[in-house]
Design an enzyme around this catalytic site. Structure first.
Site, PDB file in Angstrom:
ATOM      1  N   CYS A  31       0.847  -1.189   0.000  1.00 59.40           N
ATOM      2  CA  CYS A  31       0.000   0.000   0.000  1.00 59.40           C
ATOM      3  C   CYS A  31       0.886   1.244   0.000  1.00 59.40           C
ATOM      4  CB  CYS A  31      -0.926   0.010   1.219  1.00 59.40           C
ATOM      5  SG  CYS A  31      -0.072   0.164   2.789  1.00 59.40           S
ATOM      6  N   CYS A  37       3.003   1.855   3.041  1.00 54.34           N
ATOM      7  CA  CYS A  37       4.265   1.112   3.104  1.00 54.34           C
ATOM      8  C   CYS A  37       5.384   1.947   2.480  1.00 54.34           C
ATOM      9  CB  CYS A  37       4.138  -0.216   2.364  1.00 54.34           C
ATOM     10  SG  CYS A  37       2.894  -1.340   3.015  1.00 54.34           S
ATOM     11  N   ASP A  41       7.004  14.257 -32.078  1.00 55.80           N
ATOM     12  CA  ASP A  41       8.053  13.750 -32.946  1.00 55.80           C
ATOM     13  C   ASP A  41       7.465  13.644 -34.350  1.00 55.80           C
ATOM     14  OD1 ASP A  41      10.494  12.770 -33.695  1.00 55.80           O
ATOM     15  OD2 ASP A  41      10.057  10.708 -33.144  1.00 55.80           O
TER      16      ASP A  41
END
Length: 697
Positions: free
Chosen positions: A24, A27, A505
């Site tokens: 999570c 953490c 690009d």
């Protein structure tokens, strides 16, 4: 007055540690805080989505082992791999430590003397240390034979591991969903579906959901408790555990509540449905992580596994890890260039589209650089290796992608900070609620207090805050990917509404990305089809993409090709062929000028000014006409750029192609700003210049 003494700048190191066990955002916050406390750490950033901890630290104040120990003390693991090499001489422990004294990424280095011959066993962090460099140190010290090769690590790729994790969560979610649905239907019917033994049925259906499908929440909570902390698993385990435990007691021992004057209500549906919904969140997160790693895996797939090098007068094929700077490597037509270097012998045309995005191959002569991962289209050549391992261009691109994916959106940083204090706040609120109901609540006080305590935990434990932000980012990036748009990070999604300049690009974005024949300009006395037929017949023997474009155009006109009696190619210049009894020359102006054909002899045209690649054709020493090849503009490009303009967004094009080609494409589609001849490594600098001028790009 400022002191004239200047303190030397401390050596700084940047590492990306692969962290296992995060479940999570809280953490990630916890690891980030602990790493920030380590002396010498200048900056720490832990990204739950990518599973990496990126740390900038002072090498004089701390080292990698201290960082790894900090992560492990917090209750998580750093991914490591092991390199085993047979020894020709056995070093002592001190000598082995000295070999790797200044090498970052080494966890341990030991000698296994139980094997014959003895083996050096080096545990290292794969994202930091490089196996080939570790092997070379042992070779230089005389402990390992120079011809000893490295076996590929026996492991799943990161993408495979995340796919396995996704499938595990998916299975648990499906089982939980199937069992939770009848529990929710029966419970939400409010007595309409009651029958004798209904609580026992609910108990039987809910128990596998809680104890099997939701097992990881309880093991995660226990792991957090062992490290004297709390996370989302703690909240889920407490809330679900309290609801489930309360309901089990009410089912198997209802007299406990009846004696207190309470009806033995059950909350099995809360426990089962909460587990199911949170597992759904884990499934979404696991899928998002898989897509994150897939981009890097695809880049790594461009890298060759082996290289053909010249050693002791012979050419041998060796693993890429065994290639050293200074080696001479051989590349044949159609092969991928294994590693970066400088051409020493031969010439060829190399497809560098994976680096530059340009579809036409680049001619390479002696002294030109070649890049690992590009494809050799025509001739064979020998090059000297200049960069290996983490220093190669491809690995630097991978590192840039990893760094980009590690960035967090500002809203995600806010969510992470709140998630870091969310669990203790909710626990505190639940405890306060329990105490208040015990002190001033109606009788039976204990039953009411327990019920409200469980209610707070149950209501809070899904924690939409920790799930909503990564899910929203995943949905946005996933939807964009369906349209071929790759977004580097959540910060880009968040700032999209403020954009006033879009940078595109050219090749493969505005244009189709493949060369096509656009013009056939015959000289006097020649018809278009006759000119194209002769050119395509000769070019059919060539492997060059321009040749393929000419042959494809002839096939589209149903022109039958002539038999070629003779063919010779000069890489980067042109070809000579004999067919239908006539001598045909096809190539650039320099090639035809060498054969005595004046530049002024060709038909008038403005094709080069339009940015097209012009090929000249001569037959029997006389100009027959010119052909033009270009990367065609996509049919939808002009309309898309007009849509940007209606939104008030300026459109810029940054390309490595020539100024003439870029300007021609820009005029055709209505682009506002053009930057041509920009190398891949300089494109980011162009974007930064726009940003510094006040633009949101």
């Amino acid at each position: 007055m400022a002191s004239s003494d200047q303190q030397p700048t401390a050596p700084a190191e940047h590492v990306a540690l692969p962290v296992d066990g995060m479940e999570c955002a809280a953490c990630a916050v916890r690891i980030e805080r602990q790493l920030a406390k380590v002396g010498g750490v200048q900056q720490a950033n832990v990204n739950f989505a990518t599973g990496e901890a990126t740390v900038d630290y002072d090498t004089d104040a701390t080292d990698l082992r201290a960082l790894i120990q900090t992560v492990e003390k917090t209750g998580f693991a750093v991914r490591t791999e092991t390199l085993s090499l047979p020894l020709q001489a056995v070093p002592s422990g001190e000598n082995l430590d000295a070999v790797f004294a200044r090498v970052n990424g080494i966890r341990s280095a030991t000698v296994d003397e139980s094997q014959t011959p003895p083996v050096a066993v080096i545990a290292y962090v794969p994202a930091v240390a490089e196996p080939s460099a570790l092997r070379q140190r042992l070779v230089d010290a005389g402990y390992v034979a120079a011809d000893e090769t490295i076996d590929a690590p026996d492991r799943m790729s990161l993408q495979e591991e995340r796919e396995a994790q996704y499938q595990t969560y998916k299975l648990r979610f499906v089982v939980a969903l199937l069992l939770s649905l009848p529990v929710a239907v029966i419970s939400m019917a409010h007595g309409a579906l009651d029958f004798p033994g209904v609580d026992g049925v609910l108990f039987a259906l809910t128990t596998p959901v809680v104890l099997w499908a939701g097992q990881s929440f309880f093991t995660g909570a226990w792991n957090a408790l062992r490290h004297r902390t709390a996370d989302m698993n703690t909240l889920v385990a407490l809330g679900v555990g309290a609801a489930y435990g309360y309901s089990v007691v009410a089912t198997v021992a209802p007299q406990v509540f009846e004696a207190a004057g309470r009806t033995p209500d059950v909350y099995f549906e809360a426990a089962a449905v909460i587990i199911t919904f949170i597992l759904l969140g884990r499934v979404l997160e696991a899928r998002a992580k898989g897509r994150t790693s897939a981009a890097i895996e695809k880049l790594l797939d461009l890298e060759a596994d082996t290289a053909r090098v010249q050693r002791d007068g012979t050419t041998v094929e060796v693993p890429l890890d065994a290639v050293q700077v200074g080696d001479r490597a051989v590349v044949r037509p159609g092969e991928r260039v294994p590693i970066d270097g400088i051409v020493q012998e031969g010439a060829s045309a190399v497809d560098e589209s994976m680096i530059t995005g340009e579809p036409l191959p680049v001619d390479k002569q002696v002294g030109d650089t070649v890049v690992g991962g590009t494809i050799n289209r025509t001739g064979a050549f020998v090059f000297q290796v200049t960069r290996t391992g983490q220093d190669t261009t491809l690995q630097q691109i991978v590192r840039l992608v990893r760094d980009a994916q590690g960035r967090k959106a500002p809203i995600q940083r806010l969510a992470d900070r709140v998630a870091g204090i969310f669990v203790p706040v909710v626990l505190a609120a639940a405890v306060v609620t329990f105490v208040v109901w015990m002190l001033v609540g109606p009788e039976p006080a204990l039953a009411h207090a327990l019920l409200t305590f469980v209610s707070v935990l149950i209501i809070a434990c899904p924690c939409a805050l920790g799930l909503a932000t990564p899910t929203a980012i995943m949905v946005a990036t996933g939807k964009a990917a369906e349209y071929g748009i790759l977004i580097k990070g959540g910060d880009a999604v968040e700032r999209l509404r403020d954009v006033d300049v879009v940078v595109l690009d050219k090749t493969g974005t505005i244009t189709e990305g493949t060369p096509r024949l656009t013009d056939v300009v015959p000289a006097d006395g020649w018809a278009e089809d006759d000119l194209l037929r002769l050119a395509a017949s000769a070019e059919a023997r060539s492997e060059h993409p321009i040749a393929s474009a000419i042959v494809d155009a002839a096939a589209a006109r149903d022109l039958s090709l002539a038999n070629v009696e003779h063919f010779a190619s000069q890489t980067g210049l042109g070809i000579e062929a004999r067919l239908d009894g006539r001598d045909v020359l096809i190539g650039n102006a320099a090639f035809l000028h060498e054969r005595g054909i004046s530049e002024n002899a060709w038909p008038d045209h403005t094709l080069e000014a339009e940015g097209k690649t012009v090929v000249r054709v001569a037959v029997d020493g006389q100009p027959a006409g010119v052909l033009a090849v270009a990367d065609a503009v996509r049919p939808t490009s002009k309309a898309a750029i007009e849509t940007f303009h209606r939104l008030g967004i300026e459109v810029a094009m940054v390309t490595g192609d020539t100024e003439a080609t870029a300007r021609a494409v820009a005029r055709e589609v209505g682009i506002d700003r053009v930057e041509a001849g920009v190398l891949p490594g300089d494109k980011a600098a162009t974007v930064e210049q726009l940003q510094q001028s006040g633009k949101v790009v």
